[in-house]
Motif scaffolding. Structure first.
Motif, PDB file in Angstrom:
ATOM      1  N   VAL A  13       0.825  -1.208   0.000  1.00  0.00           N
ATOM      2  CA  VAL A  13       0.000   0.000   0.000  1.00  0.00           C
ATOM      3  C   VAL A  13       0.859   1.257   0.000  1.00  0.00           C
ATOM      4  CG1 VAL A  13      -1.687   1.324   1.358  1.00  0.00           C
ATOM      5  CG2 VAL A  13      -1.970  -1.156   1.080  1.00  0.00           C
ATOM      6  N   GLU A  14       1.843   1.318   0.858  1.00  0.00           N
ATOM      7  CA  GLU A  14       2.686   2.522   0.957  1.00  0.00           C
ATOM      8  C   GLU A  14       3.427   2.794  -0.342  1.00  0.00           C
ATOM      9  OE1 GLU A  14       5.084   2.826   4.501  1.00  0.00           O
ATOM     10  OE2 GLU A  14       3.445   2.093   5.756  1.00  0.00           O
ATOM     11  N   THR A  15       3.930   1.747  -0.999  1.00  0.00           N
ATOM     12  CA  THR A  15       4.635   1.920  -2.269  1.00  0.00           C
ATOM     13  C   THR A  15       3.675   2.400  -3.357  1.00  0.00           C
ATOM     14  OG1 THR A  15       6.288   0.253  -1.684  1.00  0.00           O
ATOM     15  CG2 THR A  15       6.016   0.729  -4.026  1.00  0.00           C
ATOM     16  N   SER A  16       2.470   1.857  -3.405  1.00  0.00           N
ATOM     17  CA  SER A  16       1.487   2.302  -4.400  1.00  0.00           C
ATOM     18  C   SER A  16       1.129   3.771  -4.188  1.00  0.00           C
ATOM     19  CB  SER A  16       0.226   1.437  -4.331  1.00  0.00           C
ATOM     20  OG  SER A  16       0.510   0.130  -4.763  1.00  0.00           O
ATOM     21  N   ILE A  17       0.889   4.159  -2.951  1.00  0.00           N
ATOM     22  CA  ILE A  17       0.554   5.556  -2.673  1.00  0.00           C
ATOM     23  C   ILE A  17       1.731   6.465  -3.017  1.00  0.00           C
ATOM     24  CG2 ILE A  17       0.135   7.183  -0.764  1.00  0.00           C
ATOM     25  CD1 ILE A  17      -1.948   5.185   0.274  1.00  0.00           C
ATOM     26  N   ALA A  18       2.941   6.062  -2.671  1.00  0.00           N
ATOM     27  CA  ALA A  18       4.118   6.875  -2.997  1.00  0.00           C
ATOM     28  C   ALA A  18       4.265   7.049  -4.505  1.00  0.00           C
ATOM     29  CB  ALA A  18       5.375   6.227  -2.404  1.00  0.00           C
ATOM     30  N   PHE A  19       3.988   5.987  -5.287  1.00  0.00           N
ATOM     31  CA  PHE A  19       4.062   6.097  -6.742  1.00  0.00           C
ATOM     32  C   PHE A  19       3.042   7.109  -7.259  1.00  0.00           C
ATOM     33  CE2 PHE A  19       2.407   5.092 -10.916  1.00  0.00           C
ATOM     34  CZ  PHE A  19       3.563   5.244 -11.673  1.00  0.00           C
ATOM     35  N   PHE A  20       1.796   7.030  -6.796  1.00  0.00           N
ATOM     36  CA  PHE A  20       0.763   7.963  -7.267  1.00  0.00           C
ATOM     37  C   PHE A  20       1.074   9.395  -6.855  1.00  0.00           C
ATOM     38  CE2 PHE A  20      -1.515   4.298  -8.567  1.00  0.00           C
ATOM     39  CZ  PHE A  20      -2.519   4.717  -9.433  1.00  0.00           C
ATOM     40  N   LEU A  26      -0.757  13.454  -6.706  1.00  0.00           N
ATOM     41  CA  LEU A  26      -1.838  13.280  -5.740  1.00  0.00           C
ATOM     42  C   LEU A  26      -1.237  13.233  -4.341  1.00  0.00           C
ATOM     43  CD1 LEU A  26      -3.920  10.573  -7.623  1.00  0.00           C
ATOM     44  CD2 LEU A  26      -4.333  13.031  -7.538  1.00  0.00           C
ATOM     45  N   LYS A  27      -1.997  13.621  -3.344  1.00  0.00           N
ATOM     46  CA  LYS A  27      -1.519  13.657  -1.965  1.00  0.00           C
ATOM     47  C   LYS A  27      -2.172  12.549  -1.141  1.00  0.00           C
ATOM     48  CE  LYS A  27       0.959  17.275  -2.705  1.00  0.00           C
ATOM     49  NZ  LYS A  27       2.282  17.006  -3.177  1.00  0.00           N
ATOM     50  N   SER A  28      -1.398  11.981  -0.252  1.00  0.00           N
ATOM     51  CA  SER A  28      -1.909  10.946   0.645  1.00  0.00           C
ATOM     52  C   SER A  28      -2.886  11.553   1.635  1.00  0.00           C
ATOM     53  CB  SER A  28      -0.740  10.309   1.402  1.00  0.00           C
ATOM     54  OG  SER A  28      -1.208   9.413   2.376  1.00  0.00           O
ATOM     55  N   ARG A  29      -4.034  10.920   1.800  1.00  0.00           N
ATOM     56  CA  ARG A  29      -5.009  11.328   2.814  1.00  0.00           C
ATOM     57  C   ARG A  29      -4.645  10.678   4.140  1.00  0.00           C
ATOM     58  NH1 ARG A  29     -11.159  10.382   1.369  1.00  0.00           N
ATOM     59  NH2 ARG A  29     -10.674  12.134   0.006  1.00  0.00           N
ATOM     60  N   PHE A  30      -4.398   9.384   4.110  1.00  0.00           N
ATOM     61  CA  PHE A  30      -3.884   8.663   5.273  1.00  0.00           C
ATOM     62  C   PHE A  30      -3.485   7.253   4.878  1.00  0.00           C
ATOM     63  CE2 PHE A  30      -8.253   7.175   5.421  1.00  0.00           C
ATOM     64  CZ  PHE A  30      -8.150   5.874   5.887  1.00  0.00           C
ATOM     65  N   ILE A  31      -2.632   6.661   5.711  1.00  0.00           N
ATOM     66  CA  ILE A  31      -2.251   5.263   5.573  1.00  0.00           C
ATOM     67  C   ILE A  31      -2.431   4.633   6.949  1.00  0.00           C
ATOM     68  CG2 ILE A  31      -0.393   3.636   5.067  1.00  0.00           C
ATOM     69  CD1 ILE A  31       0.820   5.785   3.235  1.00  0.00           C
ATOM     70  N   HIS A  32      -3.143   3.510   6.991  1.00  0.00           N
ATOM     71  CA  HIS A  32      -3.389   2.819   8.256  1.00  0.00           C
ATOM     72  C   HIS A  32      -2.511   1.570   8.327  1.00  0.00           C
ATOM     73  CE1 HIS A  32      -5.533   0.484  11.324  1.00  0.00           C
ATOM     74  NE2 HIS A  32      -5.844   1.693  11.803  1.00  0.00           N
ATOM     75  N   PRO A  33      -1.971   1.257   9.490  1.00  0.00           N
ATOM     76  CA  PRO A  33      -1.096   0.086   9.629  1.00  0.00           C
ATOM     77  C   PRO A  33      -1.752  -1.251   9.270  1.00  0.00           C
ATOM     78  CG  PRO A  33      -1.078   1.408  11.649  1.00  0.00           C
ATOM     79  CD  PRO A  33      -2.098   2.004  10.730  1.00  0.00           C
ATOM     80  N   SER A  34      -3.069  -1.302   9.198  1.00  0.00           N
ATOM     81  CA  SER A  34      -3.755  -2.547   8.839  1.00  0.00           C
ATOM     82  C   SER A  34      -3.558  -2.918   7.379  1.00  0.00           C
ATOM     83  CB  SER A  34      -5.256  -2.418   9.127  1.00  0.00           C
ATOM     84  OG  SER A  34      -5.846  -1.465   8.253  1.00  0.00           O
ATOM     85  N   GLY A  35      -2.977  -2.000   6.583  1.00  0.00           N
ATOM     86  CA  GLY A  35      -2.775  -2.266   5.162  1.00  0.00           C
ATOM     87  C   GLY A  35      -3.783  -1.563   4.284  1.00  0.00           C
ATOM     88  N   TYR A  36      -4.144  -0.327   4.658  1.00  0.00           N
ATOM     89  CA  TYR A  36      -5.122   0.456   3.890  1.00  0.00           C
ATOM     90  C   TYR A  36      -4.677   1.905   3.844  1.00  0.00           C
ATOM     91  CZ  TYR A  36      -9.511   2.585   2.446  1.00  0.00           C
ATOM     92  OH  TYR A  36     -10.464   3.298   1.768  1.00  0.00           O
ATOM     93  N   GLY A  37      -4.880   2.557   2.706  1.00  0.00           N
ATOM     94  CA  GLY A  37      -4.548   3.971   2.581  1.00  0.00           C
ATOM     95  C   GLY A  37      -5.350   4.624   1.487  1.00  0.00           C
TER      96      GLY A  37
END
Length: 128
Positions: A13-20, A26-37
């Motif tokens: 998830v973190e790598t996908s959000i970083a790529f976008f 685009l800006k990250s809204r949030f990333i949760h440790p459960s594996g969701y962002g």
């Protein structure tokens, strides 16, 4: 009823959000440790969930976006600078699927595939 989310199941998830963030601004809204962002995308959210969450949500399985061929679904991102966005995405690590082309209805479209397998159409607004 309104359309709220597109959720892409991904290995990281973190790598996908970083790529976008890098490829499309685009800006990250949030990333949760459960594996969701989620990313900020306007009135709807583009979100990512881990394959582990996907397995829990969809116990009969699903076709992962990072398989051989892209899924028969795409994310479309609208911009006035299709060529610039396409170039930036490829520079950030996306695979070029189709370079920008003008369609008969007046839209310019290009296709890339993100490192996580997501198929993205980069397009101009319709009718411009």
């Amino acid at each position: 009823m309104k359309f709220g989310y597109t959720i892409i199941y991904t290995a990281d998830v973190e790598t996908s959000i970083a790529f976008f963030e890098l490829a499309f601004g685009l800006k990250s809204r949030f990333i949760h440790p459960s594996g969701y962002g989620e990313l900020e995308t306007g009135s709807t959210a583009l979100a990512f969930a881990s394959h582990e969450l996907g397995s829990g949500n969809l116990p009969n399985g699903y076709i992962k976006a990072d398989e051989d061929k892209p899924l028969g679904i795409e994310i479309a991102l609208v911009t006035d600078d299709v060529q610039g966005a396409f170039d930036r995405a490829v520079k950030a690590g996306a695979e070029s699927i189709k370079t920008p082309v003008a369609k008969e209805w007046g839209q310019v479209v290009a296709y890339i595939r993100c490192p996580d397998g997501t198929l993205v159409e980069i397009c101009s607004p319709v009718g411009e």
